[in-house]
Scaffold this motif. Structure first.
Motif, PDB file in Angstrom:
ATOM      1  N   ALA A  73       0.823  -1.212   0.000  1.00  0.00           N
ATOM      2  CA  ALA A  73       0.000   0.000   0.000  1.00  0.00           C
ATOM      3  C   ALA A  73       0.858   1.263   0.000  1.00  0.00           C
ATOM      4  CB  ALA A  73      -0.920  -0.003   1.224  1.00  0.00           C
ATOM      5  N   GLN A  74       2.116   1.126   0.436  1.00  0.00           N
ATOM      6  CA  GLN A  74       3.015   2.280   0.465  1.00  0.00           C
ATOM      7  C   GLN A  74       3.806   2.422  -0.831  1.00  0.00           C
ATOM      8  OE1 GLN A  74       2.855   4.337   2.981  1.00  0.00           O
ATOM      9  NE2 GLN A  74       1.498   3.034   4.195  1.00  0.00           N
ATOM     10  N   ASN A  75       4.277   1.284  -1.376  1.00  0.00           N
ATOM     11  CA  ASN A  75       5.054   1.323  -2.619  1.00  0.00           C
ATOM     12  C   ASN A  75       4.997  -0.064  -3.253  1.00  0.00           C
ATOM     13  OD1 ASN A  75       7.329   1.208  -4.534  1.00  0.00           O
ATOM     14  ND2 ASN A  75       7.886   3.193  -3.673  1.00  0.00           N
ATOM     15  N   GLU A  76       4.238  -0.200  -4.299  1.00  0.00           N
ATOM     16  CA  GLU A  76       4.016  -1.519  -4.903  1.00  0.00           C
ATOM     17  C   GLU A  76       5.284  -2.091  -5.516  1.00  0.00           C
ATOM     18  OE1 GLU A  76       0.947  -3.747  -8.005  1.00  0.00           O
ATOM     19  OE2 GLU A  76       0.752  -1.606  -7.580  1.00  0.00           O
ATOM     20  N   ALA A  77       6.060  -1.271  -6.207  1.00  0.00           N
ATOM     21  CA  ALA A  77       7.256  -1.771  -6.894  1.00  0.00           C
ATOM     22  C   ALA A  77       8.301  -2.255  -5.892  1.00  0.00           C
ATOM     23  CB  ALA A  77       7.839  -0.677  -7.789  1.00  0.00           C
ATOM     24  N   LEU A  78       8.590  -1.444  -4.876  1.00  0.00           N
ATOM     25  CA  LEU A  78       9.601  -1.832  -3.893  1.00  0.00           C
ATOM     26  C   LEU A  78       9.141  -3.035  -3.068  1.00  0.00           C
ATOM     27  CD1 LEU A  78      10.949   1.598  -2.557  1.00  0.00           C
ATOM     28  CD2 LEU A  78      11.844   0.148  -4.390  1.00  0.00           C
ATOM     29  N   SER A  79       7.855  -3.094  -2.742  1.00  0.00           N
ATOM     30  CA  SER A  79       7.347  -4.222  -1.966  1.00  0.00           C
ATOM     31  C   SER A  79       7.422  -5.520  -2.759  1.00  0.00           C
ATOM     32  CB  SER A  79       5.910  -3.953  -1.511  1.00  0.00           C
ATOM     33  OG  SER A  79       5.052  -3.789  -2.630  1.00  0.00           O
ATOM     34  N   LEU A  80       7.202  -5.447  -4.067  1.00  0.00           N
ATOM     35  CA  LEU A  80       7.325  -6.636  -4.909  1.00  0.00           C
ATOM     36  C   LEU A  80       8.782  -7.097  -4.963  1.00  0.00           C
ATOM     37  CD1 LEU A  80       5.806  -8.606  -6.743  1.00  0.00           C
ATOM     38  CD2 LEU A  80       6.256  -7.055  -8.650  1.00  0.00           C
ATOM     39  N   GLY A  81       9.700  -6.146  -5.011  1.00  0.00           N
ATOM     40  CA  GLY A  81      11.113  -6.498  -4.972  1.00  0.00           C
ATOM     41  C   GLY A  81      11.489  -7.149  -3.653  1.00  0.00           C
ATOM     42  N   PHE A  82      10.956  -6.616  -2.550  1.00  0.00           N
ATOM     43  CA  PHE A  82      11.191  -7.200  -1.226  1.00  0.00           C
ATOM     44  C   PHE A  82      10.753  -8.657  -1.189  1.00  0.00           C
ATOM     45  CE2 PHE A  82       8.620  -7.912   2.755  1.00  0.00           C
ATOM     46  CZ  PHE A  82       9.676  -8.365   3.543  1.00  0.00           C
ATOM     47  N   LEU A  83       9.551  -8.929  -1.669  1.00  0.00           N
ATOM     48  CA  LEU A  83       9.035 -10.291  -1.683  1.00  0.00           C
ATOM     49  C   LEU A  83       9.869 -11.177  -2.616  1.00  0.00           C
ATOM     50  CD1 LEU A  83       6.896 -12.381  -0.880  1.00  0.00           C
ATOM     51  CD2 LEU A  83       5.451 -11.485  -2.721  1.00  0.00           C
ATOM     52  N   GLY A  84      10.239 -10.639  -3.777  1.00  0.00           N
ATOM     53  CA  GLY A  84      11.014 -11.424  -4.728  1.00  0.00           C
ATOM     54  C   GLY A  84      12.364 -11.834  -4.180  1.00  0.00           C
ATOM     55  N   PHE A  85      13.066 -10.925  -3.517  1.00  0.00           N
ATOM     56  CA  PHE A  85      14.370 -11.260  -2.945  1.00  0.00           C
ATOM     57  C   PHE A  85      14.230 -12.275  -1.812  1.00  0.00           C
ATOM     58  CE2 PHE A  85      16.094  -7.242  -4.850  1.00  0.00           C
ATOM     59  CZ  PHE A  85      17.149  -7.842  -5.530  1.00  0.00           C
ATOM     60  N   ARG A  86      13.130 -12.214  -1.078  1.00  0.00           N
ATOM     61  CA  ARG A  86      12.905 -13.223  -0.032  1.00  0.00           C
ATOM     62  C   ARG A  86      12.731 -14.612  -0.643  1.00  0.00           C
ATOM     63  NH1 ARG A  86      12.846 -12.689   5.833  1.00  0.00           N
ATOM     64  NH2 ARG A  86      13.753 -10.617   6.034  1.00  0.00           N
ATOM     65  N   LEU A  87      12.048 -14.682  -1.768  1.00  0.00           N
ATOM     66  CA  LEU A  87      11.868 -15.971  -2.439  1.00  0.00           C
ATOM     67  C   LEU A  87      13.191 -16.482  -2.997  1.00  0.00           C
ATOM     68  CD1 LEU A  87       8.482 -15.299  -4.281  1.00  0.00           C
ATOM     69  CD2 LEU A  87       8.871 -16.674  -2.220  1.00  0.00           C
ATOM     70  N   ILE A  88      14.017 -15.573  -3.505  1.00  0.00           N
ATOM     71  CA  ILE A  88      15.349 -15.964  -3.967  1.00  0.00           C
ATOM     72  C   ILE A  88      16.172 -16.500  -2.799  1.00  0.00           C
ATOM     73  CG2 ILE A  88      17.529 -15.088  -4.897  1.00  0.00           C
ATOM     74  CD1 ILE A  88      15.850 -13.098  -6.548  1.00  0.00           C
ATOM     75  N   ALA A  89      16.097 -15.814  -1.660  1.00  0.00           N
ATOM     76  CA  ALA A  89      16.826 -16.264  -0.474  1.00  0.00           C
ATOM     77  C   ALA A  89      16.346 -17.641  -0.024  1.00  0.00           C
ATOM     78  CB  ALA A  89      16.666 -15.249   0.661  1.00  0.00           C
ATOM     79  N   ALA A  90      15.047 -17.895  -0.141  1.00  0.00           N
ATOM     80  CA  ALA A  90      14.510 -19.214   0.222  1.00  0.00           C
ATOM     81  C   ALA A  90      15.121 -20.307  -0.649  1.00  0.00           C
ATOM     82  CB  ALA A  90      12.992 -19.218   0.091  1.00  0.00           C
ATOM     83  N   THR A  91      15.362 -20.002  -1.916  1.00  0.00           N
ATOM     84  CA  THR A  91      15.998 -20.963  -2.813  1.00  0.00           C
ATOM     85  C   THR A  91      17.412 -21.276  -2.347  1.00  0.00           C
ATOM     86  OG1 THR A  91      14.691 -20.134  -4.676  1.00  0.00           O
ATOM     87  CG2 THR A  91      16.657 -21.417  -5.205  1.00  0.00           C
ATOM     88  N   PHE A  92      18.155 -20.248  -1.948  1.00  0.00           N
ATOM     89  CA  PHE A  92      19.510 -20.479  -1.445  1.00  0.00           C
ATOM     90  C   PHE A  92      19.485 -21.264  -0.131  1.00  0.00           C
ATOM     91  CE2 PHE A  92      20.649 -16.622  -4.065  1.00  0.00           C
ATOM     92  CZ  PHE A  92      21.421 -17.331  -4.972  1.00  0.00           C
ATOM     93  N   HIS A  93      18.477 -21.005   0.704  1.00  0.00           N
ATOM     94  CA  HIS A  93      18.322 -21.797   1.925  1.00  0.00           C
ATOM     95  C   HIS A  93      18.151 -23.276   1.576  1.00  0.00           C
ATOM     96  CE1 HIS A  93      18.429 -19.471   5.541  1.00  0.00           C
ATOM     97  NE2 HIS A  93      17.557 -18.584   5.112  1.00  0.00           N
ATOM     98  N   PHE A  94      17.333 -23.557   0.573  1.00  0.00           N
ATOM     99  CA  PHE A  94      17.082 -24.930   0.161  1.00  0.00           C
ATOM    100  C   PHE A  94      18.372 -25.591  -0.333  1.00  0.00           C
ATOM    101  CE2 PHE A  94      15.663 -28.084  -3.033  1.00  0.00           C
ATOM    102  CZ  PHE A  94      14.937 -28.923  -2.182  1.00  0.00           C
ATOM    103  N   VAL A  95      19.171 -24.842  -1.072  1.00  0.00           N
ATOM    104  CA  VAL A  95      20.468 -25.363  -1.525  1.00  0.00           C
ATOM    105  C   VAL A  95      21.355 -25.677  -0.327  1.00  0.00           C
ATOM    106  CG1 VAL A  95      22.572 -24.835  -2.813  1.00  0.00           C
ATOM    107  CG2 VAL A  95      20.346 -24.181  -3.741  1.00  0.00           C
ATOM    108  N   GLY A  96      21.351 -24.787   0.670  1.00  0.00           N
ATOM    109  CA  GLY A  96      22.133 -25.022   1.871  1.00  0.00           C
ATOM    110  C   GLY A  96      21.698 -26.268   2.622  1.00  0.00           C
ATOM    111  N   VAL A  97      20.398 -26.520   2.638  1.00  0.00           N
ATOM    112  CA  VAL A  97      19.877 -27.737   3.292  1.00  0.00           C
ATOM    113  C   VAL A  97      20.395 -28.977   2.578  1.00  0.00           C
ATOM    114  CG1 VAL A  97      17.801 -29.064   3.791  1.00  0.00           C
ATOM    115  CG2 VAL A  97      17.814 -26.598   4.194  1.00  0.00           C
ATOM    116  N   ILE A  98      20.422 -28.951   1.266  1.00  0.00           N
ATOM    117  CA  ILE A  98      20.866 -30.101   0.484  1.00  0.00           C
ATOM    118  C   ILE A  98      22.365 -30.357   0.671  1.00  0.00           C
ATOM    119  CG2 ILE A  98      21.185 -30.974  -1.876  1.00  0.00           C
ATOM    120  CD1 ILE A  98      18.622 -29.530  -2.636  1.00  0.00           C
TER     121      ILE A  98
END
Length: 223
Positions: A73-98
């Motif tokens: 509600a404050q900034n759609e573009a930046l908030s989408l980037g925030f969510l996207g980088f979190r999903l990227i980080a989750a992928t790296f977490h999964f690699v670390g688990v493996i």
């Protein structure tokens, strides 16, 4: 006016959960010089580390999903980037688990290897340890930090939290990213006093931010 208290309280709780899981994901045996000889005797430690790091995936992603509607509600573009980088980080977490169970595989291979095969297995263990460091302490930290940089930029402008807290986050992120870049350039190693000192401000800020979310939440000003 405080808004979305339930969502922010859960988000803050997930931050604390992620920090606890992060502490449990540390596997000292993997960082020892004789790591492959030690991991077989510390199988439980390795598996606990893998389980703890896997818990961090829903904690980190859940945090972003809970806050996304509010910061959007404050900034759609930046908030989408925030969510996207979190999903990227989750992928790296999964690699670390493996990666962690692979140390157990190499450790078992080393115990059965002859003198000719042992050096190659040890070299593979060194390569695996380097890969784990680059995933956990470079790729993961930088992707998380870039996402949080966008988040605290939004919170700084909206004043949804005090500016001293969002400003602290921005400065701490800069220090953490710098530490990761130094690791990437092989200037410093991980789990060293300098590396830990450069990441300490962000760890402390994350804890304070989590407590703030649980107790105060976001604030929006009436027009």
């Amino acid at each position: 006016m405080h808004t979305n208290r339930r969502a922010t309280a859960i988000a803050g709780t997930l931050v604390i959960l992620g920090m606890i899981a992060g502490a449990l994901s540390v596997v000292p045996a993997v960082d020892e010089p004789r790591r492959l000889a030690l991991v077989s005797a510390h199988e439980g430690q390795v598996l606990l580390g893998a389980v703890a790091q896997s818990i961090m995936i829903p904690a980190y992603v859940g945090f972003a999903l809970l806050l996304y509607p509010m910061v959007r509600a404050q900034n759609e573009a930046l908030s989408l980037g925030f969510l996207g980088f979190r999903l990227i980080a989750a992928t790296f977490h999964f690699v670390g688990v493996i990666i962690l169970p692979l140390f157990l595989v190499l450790g078992q291979e080393l115990t059965q290897a002859d003198a000719a095969a042992a050096p190659g297995i040890k070299a593979a263990g060194e390569l695996l340890r380097t890969a784990r460091d680059l995933v956990n302490h470079v790729a993961l930290i930088i992707s998380l930090s870039l996402g949080d940089l966008l988040l605290f930029r939004i919170l700084w402008r909206s004043r949804s939290i005090p500016r001293w807290l969002s400003g602290w986050g921005l400065l701490a992120i800069a220090a953490a990213v710098s530490a990761s870049l130094l690791v990437l350039l092989r200037v410093i190693d991980v789990v060293t006093p300098l590396y830990l000192a450069m990441n300490a401000p962000l760890a402390l800020q994350s804890f304070v931010f989590a407590v703030w979310l649980m107790t105060r939440g976001f604030v929006t000003k009436n027009p």
